[in-house]
Design a protein around this motif. Sequence first.
Motif, mmCIF file in Angstrom:
data_model
loop_
_atom_site.group_PDB
_atom_site.id
_atom_site.type_symbol
_atom_site.label_atom_id
_atom_site.label_comp_id
_atom_site.label_asym_id
_atom_site.label_seq_id
_atom_site.Cartn_x
_atom_site.Cartn_y
_atom_site.Cartn_z
ATOM 1 N N ALA A 89 0.840 -1.210 0.000
ATOM 2 C CA ALA A 89 0.000 0.000 0.000
ATOM 3 C C ALA A 89 0.870 1.252 0.000
ATOM 4 C CB ALA A 89 -0.921 0.000 1.223
ATOM 5 N N GLY A 90 1.969 1.223 0.748
ATOM 6 C CA GLY A 90 2.873 2.366 0.776
ATOM 7 C C GLY A 90 3.497 2.640 -0.578
ATOM 8 N N HIS A 91 3.981 1.596 -1.254
ATOM 9 C CA HIS A 91 4.582 1.767 -2.580
ATOM 10 C C HIS A 91 3.563 2.340 -3.567
ATOM 11 C CE1 HIS A 91 8.607 0.176 -2.148
ATOM 12 N NE2 HIS A 91 8.146 -0.852 -1.457
ATOM 13 N N ARG A 92 2.353 1.795 -3.533
ATOM 14 C CA ARG A 92 1.320 2.271 -4.463
ATOM 15 C C ARG A 92 0.912 3.711 -4.139
ATOM 16 N NH1 ARG A 92 -2.447 -3.219 -4.758
ATOM 17 N NH2 ARG A 92 -1.219 -4.254 -6.398
ATOM 18 N N ALA A 93 0.831 4.019 -2.849
ATOM 19 C CA ALA A 93 0.451 5.381 -2.462
ATOM 20 C C ALA A 93 1.487 6.390 -2.927
ATOM 21 C CB ALA A 93 0.280 5.461 -0.943
ATOM 22 N N ILE A 94 2.765 6.052 -2.772
ATOM 23 C CA ILE A 94 3.826 6.971 -3.184
ATOM 24 C C ILE A 94 3.837 7.128 -4.697
ATOM 25 C CG2 ILE A 94 6.348 7.206 -3.310
ATOM 26 C CD1 ILE A 94 6.409 5.984 -0.476
ATOM 27 N N ALA A 123 12.696 17.935 -6.091
ATOM 28 C CA ALA A 123 12.916 17.401 -4.745
ATOM 29 C C ALA A 123 11.586 17.149 -4.044
ATOM 30 C CB ALA A 123 13.774 18.366 -3.925
ATOM 31 N N ARG A 124 10.641 18.066 -4.211
ATOM 32 C CA ARG A 124 9.323 17.858 -3.606
ATOM 33 C C ARG A 124 8.645 16.621 -4.184
ATOM 34 N NH1 ARG A 124 6.133 23.378 -2.092
ATOM 35 N NH2 ARG A 124 7.845 24.401 -1.021
ATOM 36 N N LEU A 125 8.806 16.446 -5.476
ATOM 37 C CA LEU A 125 8.146 15.320 -6.136
ATOM 38 C C LEU A 125 8.728 13.986 -5.676
ATOM 39 C CD1 LEU A 125 6.230 14.212 -8.321
ATOM 40 C CD2 LEU A 125 8.044 14.556 -9.969
ATOM 41 N N MET A 126 10.049 13.891 -5.606
ATOM 42 C CA MET A 126 10.688 12.613 -5.312
ATOM 43 C C MET A 126 10.949 12.428 -3.814
ATOM 44 S SD MET A 126 10.676 11.401 -8.294
ATOM 45 C CE MET A 126 11.572 9.876 -7.960
ATOM 46 N N THR A 127 11.595 13.401 -3.171
ATOM 47 C CA THR A 127 12.008 13.226 -1.779
ATOM 48 C C THR A 127 10.830 13.330 -0.819
ATOM 49 O OG1 THR A 127 14.137 14.213 -2.360
ATOM 50 C CG2 THR A 127 13.631 13.999 -0.028
ATOM 51 N N ASP A 128 10.008 14.370 -0.973
ATOM 52 C CA ASP A 128 8.891 14.548 -0.044
ATOM 53 C C ASP A 128 7.917 13.376 -0.101
ATOM 54 O OD1 ASP A 128 9.965 16.886 0.773
ATOM 55 O OD2 ASP A 128 8.504 18.200 -0.181
ATOM 56 N N SER A 129 7.643 12.896 -1.302
ATOM 57 C CA SER A 129 6.721 11.768 -1.410
ATOM 58 C C SER A 129 7.307 10.515 -0.762
ATOM 59 C CB SER A 129 6.389 11.501 -2.884
ATOM 60 O OG SER A 129 7.565 11.265 -3.624
ATOM 61 N N GLU A 130 8.630 10.337 -0.852
ATOM 62 C CA GLU A 130 9.255 9.174 -0.231
ATOM 63 C C GLU A 130 9.142 9.226 1.289
ATOM 64 O OE1 GLU A 130 10.992 5.537 -0.099
ATOM 65 O OE2 GLU A 130 10.440 6.626 -1.927
ATOM 66 N N GLN A 131 9.166 10.438 1.856
ATOM 67 C CA GLN A 131 9.055 10.579 3.307
ATOM 68 C C GLN A 131 7.703 10.092 3.831
ATOM 69 O OE1 GLN A 131 11.558 11.247 5.046
ATOM 70 N NE2 GLN A 131 12.962 12.288 3.653
ATOM 71 N N LEU A 132 6.713 10.026 2.959
ATOM 72 C CA LEU A 132 5.371 9.640 3.408
ATOM 73 C C LEU A 132 5.213 8.130 3.572
ATOM 74 C CD1 LEU A 132 3.100 12.084 1.411
ATOM 75 C CD2 LEU A 132 4.182 12.365 3.622
ATOM 76 N N ARG A 133 6.296 7.386 3.291
ATOM 77 C CA ARG A 133 6.218 5.941 3.494
ATOM 78 C C ARG A 133 5.908 5.620 4.964
ATOM 79 N NH1 ARG A 133 7.804 2.370 -0.035
ATOM 80 N NH2 ARG A 133 9.110 3.868 -1.127
ATOM 81 N N TYR A 134 6.318 6.523 5.872
ATOM 82 C CA TYR A 134 6.033 6.301 7.287
ATOM 83 C C TYR A 134 4.547 6.473 7.585
ATOM 84 C CZ TYR A 134 6.828 6.230 12.313
ATOM 85 O OH TYR A 134 6.812 5.881 13.643
ATOM 86 N N VAL A 135 3.885 7.354 6.828
ATOM 87 C CA VAL A 135 2.468 7.616 7.070
ATOM 88 C C VAL A 135 1.599 6.542 6.428
ATOM 89 C CG1 VAL A 135 0.597 9.265 6.668
ATOM 90 C CG2 VAL A 135 2.872 10.081 7.254
ATOM 91 N N VAL A 136 1.927 6.164 5.214
ATOM 92 C CA VAL A 136 1.171 5.119 4.504
ATOM 93 C C VAL A 136 2.146 3.979 4.235
ATOM 94 C CG1 VAL A 136 -0.272 4.565 2.534
ATOM 95 C CG2 VAL A 136 -0.253 6.875 3.420
#
Length: 591
Positions: A89-94, A123-136
């Motif tokens: 779910a995290g991979h798909r969400a990102i 950076a927002r597109l790649m790095t920020d979205s990767e940080q959300l793996r903790y949330v989803v």
Amino acid sequence: MRRVTSSGAWREARALLRRHRWPLTAALFLVVANRIAALALPAASKYVVDEVIGRQRIGLLVPIALLTCAAVVLEAATAFGAGQVAGLAGHRAIAELRRRLQQRMVGLPLRRLDALQSGALAARLMTDSEQLRYVVGSGVVQLASSLLTGALAVGLLFWLDPSLSLAVLAILSLAAVALSGGFRRLAAVLERAGRLHAEVTGRLVEALGGIRTVKAHGAERREAHRFTREAHRLLREGILALRGISRFHAGSTLVSGIVGVVIIVVGGRAVAAGTMSLGSFVMYVSLTGFLLSPVVQIAAGAGELGKAVAALRRIAELRGLATEEEEDRGRAGLPRLVGTVDLEDVSYRYVQGQLALRGVSLHAPAGSTTALVGANGSGKSTLCRLLLAHDRPTAGRILVDGCDLAAVRRRDYRSHVGVVLQDDVLFDGTIGDNIRYGRPGATLSDVGAVARLAHCDEFVDRLPDGYSTRVGERGVRLSAGQRQRVAIARALLVDPRILILDEATSSLDPESEVLIQDALRRLCRGRTTFVIAHRLATVRSADQILVLERGTIVEQGRHEELLAREGRYWRLCHAQREHDRQRPLEVGHGS
């Protein structure tokens, strides 16, 4: 860009969780089964101590061991399943988030994009979205697991000893208040670090993109010093973040130690007084670890959670910017276009109080050619920017076939417009892909036809892979003249009703320029064309020539008429003839 508060960040998080609620719900069901199974070992310890050892009921040992083994197997299986479901779910969400963010970024109005660094956006597109793996993903499942375990442990602890449990919960409540304040400060530090990281990335991308300019001016050392300075700023923010994370770890260790001391003192007295059995005490100690697991989990993931919150804020800021499609909602379409263009008293300013265009009016009949000439900064490119609907006039109107351009969907309008810019960009792909960029479904024969008109065939035929030759990033494997011809072919392929040529032949050698001028003359027939040119020889056949100076039209007419007036246009022509006459002498002197 307007800053987003924590509430906005959590709204973004809730929306993200809601879109992936079904796999996360399945993961949470597995977590419930996992946590219930995990309680088997503490429960088994109580019965082993009280019944098997205390009352010598040895026959219970094997059944207890078998049940505990079954619970451990269930715990392992559900942990694996929950990790897989949540991770997927995290991979798909990102992946989905990156797709949505990229669509929003490229859909933003040009005035917004001009104010943002392309590297910072990347950076927002790649790095920020990767940080959300903790949330989803695994992070949220681990946190939910810890909270559920803590809730189950609280019920069992109160069953074992209510007074001791009240003391433990009081300590944990005070710790939660202190940790929440520390987390807010940590999130602010991590947000600053994230923004700075995006800025440094943007500057690095900019320097690498202009590496030829950097080397041509011997600026490698200067760029290195600038990057070092920014990297040190990032280091300082990183140290502050590390200090905050370390405080979290130290705080969680201190809380665990205090709770342990209280349990030893109070629980030991209860066992000595006979109000608590030894097995119950052993079980209580085991369950206390479950109760403390949310505190330990939050402390261990404080950095990741803080980065996720900061990333959510930045993503929410980006989502708060309206795209062109959103701004154009409710505006009319433009299915057909004849090509008549009128400007009525148009003014435009980039900076408050400084007009780039003032009171410009013109009439360009369908199929006519209008040339824009003037010194640098006179407003020619600004006028083309407005004709491309990249911006709206500060005052006045632009009419296309009598329709106000401000009332038309920009996407529909631009589908009828072709453009060749002074420094047109080619993308890393084949020559054929770049030519068909505006018409992805065009056949190879279509590509070849427009390429011949733009005289691309003269160099493409000499390449071993022909139109399948890769051009490299920004077309670096082609010469400047070859890149310009590919850009002209790309504009030809979309068959536009309105054509904008911004120094379209500026990078061509004299021989190629003659060929392209002939091709452009054929192309312009039947199309409303606006030509920006410093070389005035390229605009002699225009139906009307507009001479701009400081954002206003100072002269207007055909080539012969303007020469006869001996005004500003005549002086421009005279200056260019003198320049062309002296250029060979300058070359000879330099050699």
